[in-house]
Design a protein around this motif. Structure first.
Motif, PDB file in Angstrom:
ATOM      1  N   ALA A 188       0.833  -1.205   0.000  1.00 14.11           N
ATOM      2  CA  ALA A 188       0.000   0.000   0.000  1.00 14.11           C
ATOM      3  C   ALA A 188       0.871   1.261   0.000  1.00 14.11           C
ATOM      4  N   LEU A 189       1.926   1.239   0.811  1.00 10.76           N
ATOM      5  CA  LEU A 189       2.743   2.434   0.985  1.00 10.76           C
ATOM      6  C   LEU A 189       3.805   2.587  -0.096  1.00 10.76           C
ATOM      7  N   ALA A 232      -5.130 -12.197  -9.374  1.00  7.77           N
ATOM      8  CA  ALA A 232      -5.762 -12.481  -8.084  1.00  7.77           C
ATOM      9  C   ALA A 232      -5.027 -11.762  -6.956  1.00  7.77           C
ATOM     10  N   TYR A 233      -3.720 -11.703  -7.071  1.00  7.83           N
ATOM     11  CA  TYR A 233      -2.882 -11.001  -6.087  1.00  7.83           C
ATOM     12  C   TYR A 233      -3.270  -9.530  -6.020  1.00  7.83           C
ATOM     13  N   LEU A 234      -3.343  -8.885  -7.178  1.00  8.51           N
ATOM     14  CA  LEU A 234      -3.672  -7.465  -7.212  1.00  8.51           C
ATOM     15  C   LEU A 234      -5.114  -7.212  -6.806  1.00  8.51           C
ATOM     16  N   ASP A 235      -6.026  -8.098  -7.176  1.00 10.00           N
ATOM     17  CA  ASP A 235      -7.429  -7.932  -6.770  1.00 10.00           C
ATOM     18  C   ASP A 235      -7.575  -8.009  -5.250  1.00 10.00           C
ATOM     19  N   ALA A 236      -6.901  -8.983  -4.642  1.00 12.96           N
ATOM     20  CA  ALA A 236      -6.964  -9.105  -3.181  1.00 12.96           C
ATOM     21  C   ALA A 236      -6.304  -7.901  -2.520  1.00 12.96           C
ATOM     22  N   LEU A 237      -5.217  -7.419  -3.113  1.00 10.32           N
ATOM     23  CA  LEU A 237      -4.544  -6.248  -2.566  1.00 10.32           C
ATOM     24  C   LEU A 237      -5.439  -5.013  -2.655  1.00 10.32           C
ATOM     25  N   ARG A 238      -6.147  -4.854  -3.769  1.00 18.53           N
ATOM     26  CA  ARG A 238      -7.064  -3.717  -3.881  1.00 18.53           C
ATOM     27  C   ARG A 238      -8.137  -3.782  -2.793  1.00 18.53           C
ATOM     28  N   ALA A 239      -8.580  -4.985  -2.480  1.00 22.07           N
ATOM     29  CA  ALA A 239      -9.560  -5.131  -1.404  1.00 22.07           C
ATOM     30  C   ALA A 239      -8.962  -4.640  -0.086  1.00 22.07           C
ATOM     31  N   LEU A 241      -6.548  -2.446   0.222  1.00 21.69           N
ATOM     32  CA  LEU A 241      -6.359  -0.997   0.119  1.00 21.69           C
ATOM     33  C   LEU A 241      -7.648  -0.223   0.351  1.00 21.69           C
ATOM     34  N   SER A 242      -8.776  -0.878   0.149  1.00 16.45           N
ATOM     35  CA  SER A 242     -10.057  -0.202   0.388  1.00 16.45           C
ATOM     36  C   SER A 242     -10.235   0.161   1.854  1.00 16.45           C
ATOM     37  N   GLY A 243      -9.576  -0.571   2.735  1.00 18.94           N
ATOM     38  CA  GLY A 243      -9.698  -0.319   4.162  1.00 18.94           C
ATOM     39  C   GLY A 243     -10.944  -0.890   4.792  1.00 18.94           C
ATOM     40  N   GLU A 246     -14.195  -6.178   5.274  1.00 18.27           N
ATOM     41  CA  GLU A 246     -14.288  -7.361   4.414  1.00 18.27           C
ATOM     42  C   GLU A 246     -13.116  -7.411   3.420  1.00 18.27           C
ATOM     43  N   GLY A 247     -12.603  -6.236   3.020  1.00 24.80           N
ATOM     44  CA  GLY A 247     -11.463  -6.201   2.126  1.00 24.80           C
ATOM     45  C   GLY A 247     -10.188  -6.662   2.814  1.00 24.80           C
ATOM     46  N   VAL A 248     -10.001  -6.222   4.053  1.00 26.33           N
ATOM     47  CA  VAL A 248      -8.841  -6.666   4.825  1.00 26.33           C
ATOM     48  C   VAL A 248      -8.909  -8.171   5.055  1.00 26.33           C
ATOM     49  N   ALA A 249     -10.109  -8.661   5.398  1.00 29.38           N
ATOM     50  CA  ALA A 249     -10.289 -10.101   5.616  1.00 29.38           C
ATOM     51  C   ALA A 249      -9.992 -10.886   4.343  1.00 29.38           C
ATOM     52  N   ARG A 250     -10.406 -10.343   3.214  1.00 25.33           N
ATOM     53  CA  ARG A 250     -10.146 -11.030   1.947  1.00 25.33           C
ATOM     54  C   ARG A 250      -8.638 -11.139   1.688  1.00 25.33           C
ATOM     55  N   TRP A 251      -7.905 -10.073   1.968  1.00 27.69           N
ATOM     56  CA  TRP A 251      -6.458 -10.099   1.764  1.00 27.69           C
ATOM     57  C   TRP A 251      -5.792 -11.107   2.692  1.00 27.69           C
ATOM     58  N   ILE A 252      -6.205 -11.124   3.956  1.00 34.26           N
ATOM     59  CA  ILE A 252      -5.623 -12.080   4.904  1.00 34.26           C
ATOM     60  C   ILE A 252      -5.898 -13.508   4.441  1.00 34.26           C
ATOM     61  N   ALA A 253      -7.124 -13.755   3.990  1.00 35.49           N
ATOM     62  CA  ALA A 253      -7.460 -15.099   3.504  1.00 35.49           C
ATOM     63  C   ALA A 253      -6.640 -15.452   2.263  1.00 35.49           C
ATOM     64  N   HIS A 254      -6.423 -14.468   1.398  1.00 42.33           N
ATOM     65  CA  HIS A 254      -5.611 -14.716   0.199  1.00 42.33           C
ATOM     66  C   HIS A 254      -4.183 -15.087   0.599  1.00 42.33           C
TER      67      HIS A 254
END
Length: 278
Positions: A188-189, A232-239, A241-243, A246-254
Motif C-alpha cells: 500500500a505504501l 488475483a494477487y492485485l485484486d486481493a490487494l485492492r480489497a 487498500l479499500s480499508g 471485508e477487504g482486509v479479511a479477503r487479503w488475509i485469507a488470500h
C-alpha cells in the motif's frame, strides 16, 4: 473483545473478521503437515533450501520474471538483463530473510532498509537505496502500476512508524494476520522508489518465521502467491487498500491460501526426497 483490548492490540482484532479464523486454521494445518513429515526430521535444511529457491522464483514471477524453476536453479549470472536482475534480487532476499530475525523484533525499519539494499543495490541510484523515497522521487514499479498511486512520503513515514511500533510492542494476533498486514501495508505504501513488491514478500517471509508459524521457512508464501496469479494477487490487494473490514479479511485469507500452497509444495519436496528423486 473489549474496546480497551482492541486499542491495545489492533492486529488481534483483525483475527475476528469473517473468514480469518478459518484461514488461520487452514494455514496451521498445512504447515503442521510439512513439519510432521518424516523427511523434515532428517533433511529439514534441504527442504528449507528448496523452499527458499522456489519462493524466490515465485516472488520474481510476480514481478514479471517468470522463469522455470530449473532455469533459476542452474543460472549463475543474474546481472545480464532486467528479468535476470529481478530473479537475482529475489534469491538474495530469501537468503537474507532468515538472518534478520533478531533485528526485525527490535527494529523492523532497519530490516526493511536492509532488504531494500539487498534488492536494489547496484540497480537503482546509490543514494536512493536502503531508505524511503522523498517527495521528489517517484515509484518505478511496473508490476504494481495498475494500483492507485501510493501516499506521499510524510504519510508513508507515519504509517511505517505505527506499523513498526505495533510489531515491536508484540501482539496476540496469529502469525498469518501479522504477516498479511506487513505485506499489505508495504504494498500500500510502496515506501521505496523500486523493488517494493520483492521487499514486501520478503518481509512477509520474515514475519512468518519470526512469529513462529513457520520457523524454518518451509512454507514459502511466495510460491502460493505466484500460483494464484498476479491478477488475483492485485485484486486481493485492492480489497485490502479499500480499508473495509471485508477487504482486509479477503487479503488475509488470500495470504493464508498462499501459505497453504507453499506448504503443499514443500510436502511434495519431502515426498520427492523420500523417493530419492530430490
Amino acid at each position: 473483545m473489549t474496546n480497551e483490548t482492541d486499542a491495545a492490540d489492533p492486529l488481534a482484532r483483525l483475527a475476528s473478521l469473517p473468514g480469518v479464523e478459518a484461514a488461520v486454521e487452514g494455514v496451521r494445518e498445512a504447515v503442521d503437515r510439512v513439519y510432521g513429515h518424516r523427511v523434515m526430521r532428517r533433511r529439514g535444511p534441504e527442504v528449507a533450501a528448496e523452499g527458499a529457491l522456489r519462493g524466490a522464483r515465485g516472488s520474481a514471477a510476480l514481478d514479471g520474471a517468470d522463469w522455470a524453476l530449473e532455469e533459476v536453479r542452474r543460472r549463475g549470472d543474474f546481472g545480464t538483463d532486467d528479468e535476470a536482475r529481478t530473479v537475482g534480487a529475489a534469491l538474495r532476499l530469501t537468503a537474507e530473510a532468515g538472518q534478520l530475525l533478531d533485528v526485525w523484533r527490535a527494529s523492523p525499519s532497519r530490516v526493511l532498509a536492509r532488504l531494500h539494499l539487498v534488492a536494489a543495490g547496484g540497480t537503482a541510484p546509490g543514494d536512493t537505496v536502503g531508505r524511503p523515497r522523498r517527495a521528489d522521487e517517484p515509484v518505478s514499479e511496473p508490476a504494481l502500476a495498475a494500483l492507485d498511486a501510493p501516499p506521499p512520503p510524510d504519510a508513508v513515514a507515519a504509517r511505517l512508524g505505527a506499523l513498526g511500533q505495533l510489531l515491536v510492542a508484540g501482539s496476540d494476533a496469529p502469525g498469518l494476520v501479522k504477516a498479511a498486514v506487513v505485506h499489505g501495508e508495504l504494498l500500500a505504501l510502496r515506501p521505496f522508489g523500486t523493488r517494493n513488491g520483492l521487499v514486501a514478500r520478503a518481509a512477509e517471509r520474515v514475519t512468518l518465521i519470526a512469529a513462529g508459524l513457520d520457523p524454518k521457512g518451509v512454507a514459502p508464501a511466495e510460491v502460493g502467491h505466484a500460483e494464484l496469479g498476479r491478477e488475483a494477487y492485485l485484486d486481493a490487494l485492492r480489497a485490502y487498500l479499500s480499508g473495509a473490514p471485508e477487504g482486509v479479511a479477503r487479503w488475509i485469507a488470500h495470504c493464508g491460501r498462499a501459505v497453504e500452497l507453499g506448504a503443499r509444495e514443500s510436502v511434495a519436496v519431502c515426498e520427492a526426497l523420500q523417493r530419492g528423486a530430490g
